[in-house]
Scaffold this motif. Sequence first.
Motif, PDB file in Angstrom:
ATOM      1  N   GLY B  44       7.134   5.609   8.744  1.00  0.00           N
ATOM      2  CA  GLY B  44       8.152   6.269   7.933  1.00  0.00           C
ATOM      3  C   GLY B  44       8.645   7.597   8.452  1.00  0.00           C
ATOM      4  N   ARG B  55       9.183   9.432   5.031  1.00  0.00           N
ATOM      5  CA  ARG B  55       9.361   8.649   3.818  1.00  0.00           C
ATOM      6  C   ARG B  55       8.000   8.151   3.360  1.00  0.00           C
ATOM      7  N   ALA B  57       5.630   6.024   0.847  1.00  0.00           N
ATOM      8  CA  ALA B  57       5.745   4.837   0.004  1.00  0.00           C
ATOM      9  C   ALA B  57       5.247   5.130  -1.407  1.00  0.00           C
ATOM     10  N   ARG B  88      14.839   3.204  -2.883  1.00  0.00           N
ATOM     11  CA  ARG B  88      13.772   2.200  -2.797  1.00  0.00           C
ATOM     12  C   ARG B  88      12.528   2.690  -3.524  1.00  0.00           C
ATOM     13  N   ASN B  90      11.001   5.316  -3.281  1.00  0.00           N
ATOM     14  CA  ASN B  90      10.104   6.120  -2.449  1.00  0.00           C
ATOM     15  C   ASN B  90      10.454   7.593  -2.552  1.00  0.00           C
ATOM     16  N   GLN B  92      11.177  11.056  -0.043  1.00  0.00           N
ATOM     17  CA  GLN B  92      11.413  11.542   1.316  1.00  0.00           C
ATOM     18  C   GLN B  92      11.297  13.050   1.390  1.00  0.00           C
ATOM     19  N   ALA B 115       2.404   6.225   4.199  1.00  0.00           N
ATOM     20  CA  ALA B 115       3.808   6.038   4.586  1.00  0.00           C
ATOM     21  C   ALA B 115       3.945   4.753   5.399  1.00  0.00           C
ATOM     22  N   THR B 118       7.309   2.142   5.684  1.00  0.00           N
ATOM     23  CA  THR B 118       8.484   2.622   4.953  1.00  0.00           C
ATOM     24  C   THR B 118       9.701   2.654   5.861  1.00  0.00           C
ATOM     25  N   SER B 119       9.534   2.210   7.088  1.00  0.00           N
ATOM     26  CA  SER B 119      10.685   2.002   7.972  1.00  0.00           C
ATOM     27  C   SER B 119      10.245   1.029   9.050  1.00  0.00           C
ATOM     28  N   ARG B 124       9.021  -3.970   3.985  1.00  0.00           N
ATOM     29  CA  ARG B 124       9.049  -2.612   3.439  1.00  0.00           C
ATOM     30  C   ARG B 124       8.378  -2.547   2.068  1.00  0.00           C
ATOM     31  N   ASN B 125       8.415  -1.340   1.516  1.00  0.00           N
ATOM     32  CA  ASN B 125       7.846  -1.143   0.184  1.00  0.00           C
ATOM     33  C   ASN B 125       8.434  -2.155  -0.804  1.00  0.00           C
TER      34      ASN B 125
END
Lengths: 161, 551
Positions: B44, B55, B57, B88, B90, B92, B115, B118-119, B124-125
């Motif tokens: 993330g 980012r 989660a 989402r 989450n 950041q 994290a 998260t990317s 993803r989450n």
Amino acid sequence: MQIIKKRRIVEDDWHHVEDGAELPEGKVIVSLSRWQSDRETLIGRRNSGLGIRLASNEHADDIAPDLEHFELVALNFPTFRDGRAYTTARLLRERHGYQGELRATGDVLRDQIFFMHRCGFDAFEVRADRSIDEALKAFDDFSVTYQPAADEKQPLWRRRG
Amino acid sequence: MYQYDQFDHQMLADRNRQFRSQVERRLTGALTEEEFRPLRLMNGLYLQLHAYMLRVAVPYGLLSSAQLRQLAMIARKYDRGYGHFTTRQNLQYNWIRLEDMPDILDALAEVEMHAIQTSGNCIRNISTDEFAGVARDEIEDPRPYAEILRQWSTFHPEFSYLPRKFKIALTGATRDRAAVAFHDLAFRIVRNDSGEVGFQVIVGGGMGRTPVVGKVLKEWIPKRHLLAYSESVMRVYNGYGRRDNIYKARIKILVNDLGVEEFARQVDEDFARTITPELELEEAELERMRAFFAPPAYRELPERDAAVDALLEKDKRFRMWFERNVVAHKQPGYAIVVLSLKSPGVAPGDATDDQMEAVARLADEFSLGLLRTTFKQNLVLSDVELSRLPELWGRLKALSMASPTVGTLTDIICCPGLDYCSLANARSIPVAEKLIDRFDDLDFIHDLGDLRLNISGCINACGHHHAGNIGILGVDKKGEEFYQLTLGGSPEDDASIGKIMGPAFSQDEIVSAIEKVIEVFLARREPEERFVDCYRRLGMEPFKERVYADH
Ligand code: SF4
């Protein structure tokens, strides 16, 4: 060339043979198309060691009926971002029961080896410009895994105890 | 909520040790930025316009007060005192230093957070209904299944290098609050003809450059097949999704190219020969997971509260807040309260460290120590006793979180845009702020009723502009920031994709264009009609005519 095989660094005794090239003595790895066009010749000399390599857009089903002929299957990662070979590896191991050497070639880097190993790869041609000793540490990156794969058939919830 | 055991803790410890070593190798130059990039993205960490963005989660949007306090601590110690709640669910941080990352991850692990994924091109989450477990229209709480999916997808060895990112959503309610139609894969808890509860499976929805409403892949699968069936979906996608063009790599393109029937056939074929029969979920495991999300010991309370009723009668501001920000709870005498993160002068979804701590305190005092994040970038206290609403309202006003605008025109979903994001074409936060400033008459906004306005700073659509009743998309016109207007999108059960109105507007023009859209709506609206229904009835023409009349 040195490779990792079954978690040890060993000298590689296989030859990758290019498509038009003559077959050398000893253990050879050929492409899928060569296998398809030279099948009889290759079966004839398989006692000296026959392996096949798949590009990332070639699938487990392409060789599933022929697996008995191969001592080695090499799956190529054109870039580590191309993850198709993870699926191919699992299908070969877990659906088709392939038990020979399963080798990762191409862009094979330390940080993906843990996942590759879980999917059934047991040999790794680590990229030439990278430290193979460093790559050997990758097998211990995680001590816990949630989901079943080629290395562990039970999901964690049945192992939590 | 789910509690980690020694295995979950061990996994995070392993992960953080691994990432610490990756950061060290990057800092010494042993890893190039090109090689480090996918590794940090797996955690993330993005490189943005000014700094690293991290980012974190928030699995299916559920947080404990202790977790939120830790997030506040991280904002204060390692960032500039604030964080941004995303679409989402989450959080950041915008100003992270690479050197601090290992310590930040350790701080997150202390409160069972991370994290992970998260990317990157991985699963993803998992997101879900913001009112899961407390909604009146729920068949079953989806969160145990979301946690089961979270664990299964975490460091999945086969599916960590997919063609593209992969988003999964779940809902257990009859009304969709999780925008399931806009996910790569989604599960709705439904009953089959014989009354057995299972999942309807939806595939191939998504936003971005090619917005698509998801299609039903399977009308019903039994619960025990959730994971094995998901593996088959992922396997077909991983093997056959396009990898030659990142704009064509999402599963929606594969599903469209094959047709959903053929895609379903391939999934069924893999599933019929599943390589992981061990993934079949047994009742004992479902029970174990459900226990983590079991309803709390609610008190026996009357359905109504006299003091609240009196205040509703007397205080119009309270009534407005109650109407928009308080939602009926399945338990009599309780309420669900939405905390608005859309106040004048603040970027939508942003919260300061002090606000996070204050909300954590409110969660402890009013809502059993738990809260949720929503994809509409608000927060939720899910279990508030009705009689305590007036007190909570007062506390929220002091925190600027009582804006009585949830679900209205100014409850704007907005991505970070060009103020932070390196992919942006245009700023989105100032547009949201201008709109919130312009439409500050609460009576007026309330009269407009339900209205979803979403803003994205580029075609990646993190601000869900396609799914807004009114959507704003930042575009680049010869190096200048312009905005395209779309109408008619919806993220709900009537999911639809907004249509582009016409030529784009400058930042000043976009606010007046929206004013005109609203004028047409007010002039042509039938009593109580929602904006989106009015648009569907009238079509684009009358709106377009008015907006471009003196353009
Ligand atoms: S929509 Fe575009 S500008 Fe906005 S956050 Fe996503 S990538 Fe950045």
